[in-house]
Design an enzyme around this catalytic site. Sequence first.
Site, PDB file in Angstrom:
ATOM      1  N   ILE A  30       0.822  -1.208   0.000  1.00 46.33           N
ATOM      2  CA  ILE A  30       0.000   0.000   0.000  1.00 46.33           C
ATOM      3  C   ILE A  30       0.859   1.262   0.000  1.00 46.33           C
ATOM      4  O   ILE A  30       0.347   2.355  -0.184  1.00 46.33           O
ATOM      5  CB  ILE A  30      -1.001   0.033   1.176  1.00 46.33           C
ATOM      6  CG1 ILE A  30      -0.290   0.059   2.521  1.00 46.33           C
ATOM      7  CG2 ILE A  30      -1.986  -1.109   1.063  1.00 46.33           C
ATOM      8  CD1 ILE A  30      -1.195   0.369   3.701  1.00 46.33           C
ATOM      9  N   GLU A  88       9.231  -3.356   8.659  1.00 46.97           N
ATOM     10  CA  GLU A  88       7.905  -2.751   8.614  1.00 46.97           C
ATOM     11  C   GLU A  88       6.846  -3.658   9.233  1.00 46.97           C
ATOM     12  O   GLU A  88       5.952  -3.194   9.926  1.00 46.97           O
ATOM     13  CB  GLU A  88       7.475  -2.442   7.171  1.00 46.97           C
ATOM     14  CG  GLU A  88       8.507  -1.749   6.318  1.00 46.97           C
ATOM     15  CD  GLU A  88       9.436  -2.709   5.600  1.00 46.97           C
ATOM     16  OE1 GLU A  88       9.168  -3.919   5.517  1.00 46.97           O
ATOM     17  OE2 GLU A  88      10.478  -2.246   5.129  1.00 46.97           O
ATOM     18  N   VAL A  89       6.910  -4.945   8.927  1.00 50.66           N
ATOM     19  CA  VAL A  89       5.924  -5.934   9.383  1.00 50.66           C
ATOM     20  C   VAL A  89       6.700  -7.175   9.823  1.00 50.66           C
ATOM     21  O   VAL A  89       7.597  -7.615   9.099  1.00 50.66           O
ATOM     22  CB  VAL A  89       4.940  -6.291   8.240  1.00 50.66           C
ATOM     23  CG1 VAL A  89       3.977  -7.387   8.658  1.00 50.66           C
ATOM     24  CG2 VAL A  89       4.173  -5.055   7.775  1.00 50.66           C
ATOM     25  N   HIS A  93       9.311 -10.957   3.972  1.00 44.54           N
ATOM     26  CA  HIS A  93       8.817 -10.636   2.632  1.00 44.54           C
ATOM     27  C   HIS A  93       9.935 -10.051   1.778  1.00 44.54           C
ATOM     28  O   HIS A  93      10.898  -9.500   2.279  1.00 44.54           O
ATOM     29  CB  HIS A  93       7.631  -9.671   2.695  1.00 44.54           C
ATOM     30  CG  HIS A  93       7.895  -8.389   3.420  1.00 44.54           C
ATOM     31  ND1 HIS A  93       7.976  -8.315   4.793  1.00 44.54           N
ATOM     32  CD2 HIS A  93       8.089  -7.138   2.964  1.00 44.54           C
ATOM     33  CE1 HIS A  93       8.209  -7.059   5.154  1.00 44.54           C
ATOM     34  NE2 HIS A  93       8.287  -6.323   4.051  1.00 44.54           N
ATOM     35  N   HIS A  95      10.587  -7.406  -1.400  1.00 42.58           N
ATOM     36  CA  HIS A  95      10.051  -6.301  -2.187  1.00 42.58           C
ATOM     37  C   HIS A  95      10.559  -6.465  -3.623  1.00 42.58           C
ATOM     38  O   HIS A  95      11.772  -6.622  -3.833  1.00 42.58           O
ATOM     39  CB  HIS A  95      10.589  -4.952  -1.679  1.00 42.58           C
ATOM     40  CG  HIS A  95      10.142  -4.572  -0.318  1.00 42.58           C
ATOM     41  ND1 HIS A  95       9.168  -3.624  -0.097  1.00 42.58           N
ATOM     42  CD2 HIS A  95      10.536  -4.992   0.912  1.00 42.58           C
ATOM     43  CE1 HIS A  95       8.995  -3.470   1.205  1.00 42.58           C
ATOM     44  NE2 HIS A  95       9.816  -4.290   1.839  1.00 42.58           N
TER      45      HIS A  95
END
Length: 139
Positions: A30, A88-89, A93, A95
């Site tokens: 987002i 971030e989380v 993950h 990117h």
Amino acid sequence: MSTVFSKIIAGDIPGRIVYKDDTVAAFLTIEPVAYGHTLIAPVEEIDKWTDIPAGLWAHMNEVAQNVGKVIVEKFDAERAGYLIAGFEVPHAHIHVFPADDMSGYNLSSAMRHDETDDAKMDAAAEAIREGLTQQTAAK
């Protein structure tokens, strides 16, 4: 407690998922550095990429590479950027984003959620889905 990524992957909150199988999901962030900025995450909640089992890590990277090829083609990018940050989380993950220079590697310059254009985000997701479908058909 479930991470925001787990909630997106499960469909509990909205997300622009472009790929999903039993072990890996890819969806638009987002807060993109460019339209098409995609996150590849394991379905299982694993905090650090260094804790991901080798087979799953290989599959995540295969998905990331496929997404990257589509991004280069669909967004007329010189390259597909690849970055692991993970602050971030707390859900590992990768990117993958359109890159014509090094600016995309600075996540602090990403667009805020309220700065993105929903129509452009939807179009980016559809372009990536279409490109991945074309890749699969060509194999």
